[in-house]
Design an enzyme around this catalytic site. Sequence first.
Site, short mmCIF file in Angstrom:
data_model
loop_
_atom_site.label_atom_id
_atom_site.label_comp_id
_atom_site.label_asym_id
_atom_site.label_seq_id
_atom_site.Cartn_x
_atom_site.Cartn_y
_atom_site.Cartn_z
CG MET A 116 -1.19 -7.78 -7.23
SD MET A 116 -0.35 -6.87 -8.57
CE MET A 116 0.36 -8.25 -9.48
NE ARG A 117 -8.00 -11.69 -8.11
CZ ARG A 117 -7.69 -12.95 -8.37
NH1 ARG A 117 -6.45 -13.39 -8.13
NH2 ARG A 117 -8.58 -13.77 -8.87
CG HIS A 154 1.83 -1.81 -15.65
ND1 HIS A 154 1.56 -3.05 -15.13
CD2 HIS A 154 2.77 -2.00 -16.63
CE1 HIS A 154 2.30 -3.95 -15.76
NE2 HIS A 154 3.04 -3.34 -16.66
N GLY A 172 0.78 -1.23 0.00
CA GLY A 172 0.00 0.00 0.00
C GLY A 172 0.81 1.28 0.00
CB SER A 173 4.26 2.21 -0.97
OG SER A 173 4.33 1.74 -2.31
CG ASN A 205 -3.64 -0.52 -12.63
OD1 ASN A 205 -3.49 -0.72 -11.44
ND2 ASN A 205 -2.99 -1.20 -13.55
#
Length: 206
Positions: free
Chosen positions: A106-107, A125, A28-29, A123
């Site tokens: 990660m889903r 990446h 959770g950074s 998101n």
Amino acid sequence: MDVLTVPEHCPDYRGEPLRLGILASGNGSNFTAIVEAISAQTLPAVITGVIYNNPGAGVVQRAQAAGVKSHLVNHRDYPDRESFDQDIVSTLKNWGTEWVVMAGWMRQATEVLLQPFGAQVLNIHPSLLPAFPGIKAVERALAAGVKITGCTVHRVVLAVDSGPIIAQAAVPVLPGDTVASLHARIQQQEHRLYPQAILWAAVGNS
């Protein structure tokens, strides 16, 4: 030298504070980076809550420290991705969430999650998309011998890591880099980029 492709400030945003629901699977950074940007008043937002899918995920302690509620939705308890996403949507809607922010989530999203929020699912990446989408992006960048990689904030669509790009930050690959050292420098840029890109996305939507 790193390159940030959004401005340091987005003064054109004049709307109400963004209502962000955070999805996280791990430490959770990036959640903390968003909390700090809100506290510094560089991101006009409130966090409605954090949903995590792995029991014991580090983001839970970060949420507690920030005074943000968290809720476990364990994907292992569901027969399919659609029913899993339906519970996520129900929780987010109950919280009054308007923007869904994946921070180490990660889903893979289904239409059940994407349809209610439209283009307001984001998101981050750890590569310069479209290069190295999917898992193990840092490992694959090192294996490919690229000289520059980085991170990308994008809108989420059904195909993994292929939605419209909002912003990117470039990170050089240094001689002797390991996965850990390169990933650490990419994360530094993620923490700088993500809060600004969330605001930039909101400006683009307004």
